[in-house]
Enzyme design. Structure first.
Site, short mmCIF file in Angstrom:
data_model
loop_
_atom_site.label_atom_id
_atom_site.label_comp_id
_atom_site.label_asym_id
_atom_site.label_seq_id
_atom_site.Cartn_x
_atom_site.Cartn_y
_atom_site.Cartn_z
N PHE A 269 0.84 -1.20 0.00
CA PHE A 269 0.00 0.00 0.00
C PHE A 269 0.88 1.25 0.00
O PHE A 269 1.93 1.27 0.64
CB PHE A 269 -0.93 -0.01 1.21
CG PHE A 269 -2.00 1.03 1.14
CD1 PHE A 269 -3.09 0.87 0.32
CD2 PHE A 269 -1.91 2.19 1.89
CE1 PHE A 269 -4.07 1.83 0.23
CE2 PHE A 269 -2.88 3.17 1.82
CZ PHE A 269 -3.97 2.99 0.98
N TYR B 215 -11.60 0.58 10.03
CA TYR B 215 -12.77 1.08 9.31
C TYR B 215 -13.17 0.21 8.12
O TYR B 215 -14.12 0.53 7.42
CB TYR B 215 -12.57 2.53 8.86
CG TYR B 215 -11.25 2.83 8.20
CD1 TYR B 215 -11.00 2.48 6.89
CD2 TYR B 215 -10.25 3.50 8.91
CE1 TYR B 215 -9.78 2.77 6.30
CE2 TYR B 215 -9.04 3.80 8.34
CZ TYR B 215 -8.81 3.43 7.02
OH TYR B 215 -7.59 3.72 6.44
N LYS B 216 -12.47 -0.88 7.89
CA LYS B 216 -12.83 -1.78 6.79
C LYS B 216 -13.75 -2.88 7.33
O LYS B 216 -14.92 -2.63 7.59
CB LYS B 216 -11.57 -2.34 6.14
CG LYS B 216 -10.63 -1.27 5.58
CD LYS B 216 -9.41 -1.89 4.92
CE LYS B 216 -8.36 -0.86 4.56
NZ LYS B 216 -8.81 0.14 3.58
N ARG C 158 -12.15 -3.21 -7.96
CA ARG C 158 -11.93 -4.07 -6.80
C ARG C 158 -13.28 -4.34 -6.14
O ARG C 158 -14.02 -3.43 -5.81
CB ARG C 158 -10.97 -3.39 -5.83
CG ARG C 158 -10.40 -4.31 -4.77
CD ARG C 158 -9.34 -3.61 -3.95
NE ARG C 158 -9.86 -2.45 -3.25
CZ ARG C 158 -9.21 -1.80 -2.30
NH1 ARG C 158 -8.00 -2.18 -1.95
NH2 ARG C 158 -9.75 -0.75 -1.71
N ASP D 198 1.22 -5.61 7.96
CA ASP D 198 0.09 -4.70 7.81
C ASP D 198 -1.16 -5.57 7.64
O ASP D 198 -1.27 -6.33 6.67
CB ASP D 198 0.31 -3.81 6.58
CG ASP D 198 -0.80 -2.79 6.39
OD1 ASP D 198 -1.94 -3.05 6.81
OD2 ASP D 198 -0.54 -1.74 5.78
#
Length: 410
Positions: A132, A234-235, A383, A209
């Site tokens: 990322f 928050y995912k 995605r 991560d």
């Protein structure tokens, strides 16, 4: 080729047989007619009904009613208490090793900086070019500040870092290896136990991560002997926009862990306001400033659901969703030039898939207008993120059908 009605009928069967079929109803506006299919749960999870109630009660009762007394009564220990619960329910971590606070970027910096300090005679950090952007940018900055050398891994576009990839670059010069457990674009799920072992055989430390894996795949940080981990909430954990991240420091490293951002909440006896910094004992030393208490509240409700359902059931639902999505992509989209850029083997895949087509940049904008919400990842990828608690198989049919219809019309 299956018709839309046939696919919808199959989805109805899968939803009816789903052991987690009651959970989607626990999310706000899941039946909103303006949202046809939410396919971006791996970027921002839906809010839960319980969290809406919890936030309202917190404002009216705890904040308004207890005021500053709330710190002594609950808030001061919430980052550690919630960290322990996250560790137990999701991360496979014993108490005292996980804490909530700061953003992913800030915690990543703290962990990476402390880790390289534990290997003072080593000069290299290993990471991959498909990690990322925040991970890459931050480690590049850190290496520049400290005069360290970066060793880059070039992973497969539709895959991720393998044991062979890592073995080829680690050495007795490696201080730290920084990898994402699930690749943010391809969804590749790396073999964490094997890569941890390779890292340790070289005498280095591993920082994982977990942003795209926490809440979608089973994690066992303690038994894998991972050194450090960081992730957002928050995912798949449905903490809400900008909810605070979490950090894991293995117990064996805590006494030697010296994080670089010294603040009063990470000091021993912080309310004594004494001169000079003395780190707190244990995982509290990861903290710096005043933690975002309100941002932590919704995470509790997702952890309640995960604890009730169990991570094995969530993982099974996640695999079933991505397998179903891939079957529809193969049936409806392969013939119009759409390519799958994610692993086919579910054992090597997290909770999302990526499909590529040159028209997808413009298509994504049109899909959003129609209430079909995936996200776009350059150069040509849509995605599809499928949250096992909130996503139904019917949504998958509606979403992939909308992508097919948009390509046909464009």
């Amino acid at each position: 080729m299956a018709s839309f009605d046939d696919a919808l009928a199959r989805a109805a069967e899968l939803d009816a047989a789903d052991p987690l079929r009651e959970f989607p109803r626990r999310f706000l506006r899941h039946d909103d007619p303006d949202i046809v299919a939410y396919l971006d749960g791996n970027s921002l999870g839906r809010p839960t009904r319980a969290s809406a109630e919890r936030l309202a009660t917190f404002i009216s009762d705890e904040w308004a009613g207890r005021l500053i007394r709330g710190w002594d009564e609950a808030w001061f220990d919430l980052p550690l208490a919630l960290g322990d619960r996250l560790g137990s329910v999701v991360l496979g971590a014993a108490p005292g090793q996980t804490v909530i606070g700061d953003s992913t970027t800030v915690l990543l910096y703290k962990l990476a900086r402390a880790a390289v300090a534990m290997r003072p005679d080593r000069t290299e950090i290993v990471l991959d070019r498909d990690n990322f952007p925040t991970d890459r940018y931050l480690i590049e900055s850190l290496a520049g500040d400290l005069g360290l050398t970066l060793r880059w891994i070039d992973a497969a576009f539709d895959g991720g870092v393998t044991a062979a990839d890592l073995t080829a670059v680690v050495s007795d010069r490696t201080a730290l290896v920084v990898l994402s457990h699930v690749a943010y674009r391809s969804g590749y799920l790396l073999d964490a136990p094997a890569l941890t072992e390779i890292t340790h055989e070289a005498g280095a430390l591993l920082l994982l991560d977990l942003c795209h894996s926490a809440g979608s795949v089973e994690i066992e940080l303690d038994s894998w002997s991972v050194d450090f981990a960081v992730g957002c909430t928050y995912k798949y954990l449905n903490g809400g926009p900008g909810s605070p991240a979490f950090a894991y420091v293995a117990a064996r490293h805590l006494d030697d862990f010296v994080q670089p951002i010294w603040g009063w909440m990470g000091r021993a006896a912080p309310f004594e306001m004494q001169q000079g910094y003395v780190p707190a004992q244990g995982i509290r030393r990861v903290l710096s400033g005043t933690p975002a208490i309100i941002g932590m509240l919704p995470i509790q409700d997702t952890l309640d659901m995960i604890d009730s359902a169990g991570m094995p059931a969530l993982r099974a639902k996640s695999v079933a969703l991505t397998e179903f999505a891939l079957s529809l992509v193969d049936d409806w989209l392969a013939g119009v030039g759409v390519q799958v850029s994610s692993p086919r083997d579910p054992a090597c895949r997290g909770g999302h898939i990526t499909i590529d087509h040159p028209a997808f940049r413009e298509a994504t904008d049109r899909l959003w207008v129609r209430g079909v919400i995936p996200d776009f990842r350059r150069p040509d990828g849509i995605r599809i993120g499928l949250s096992p608690l909130s996503t139904t198989f019917g949504e998958v049919v509606d979403g992939v059908a909308a992508i097919r219809d948009d390509l046909a019309a464009s």
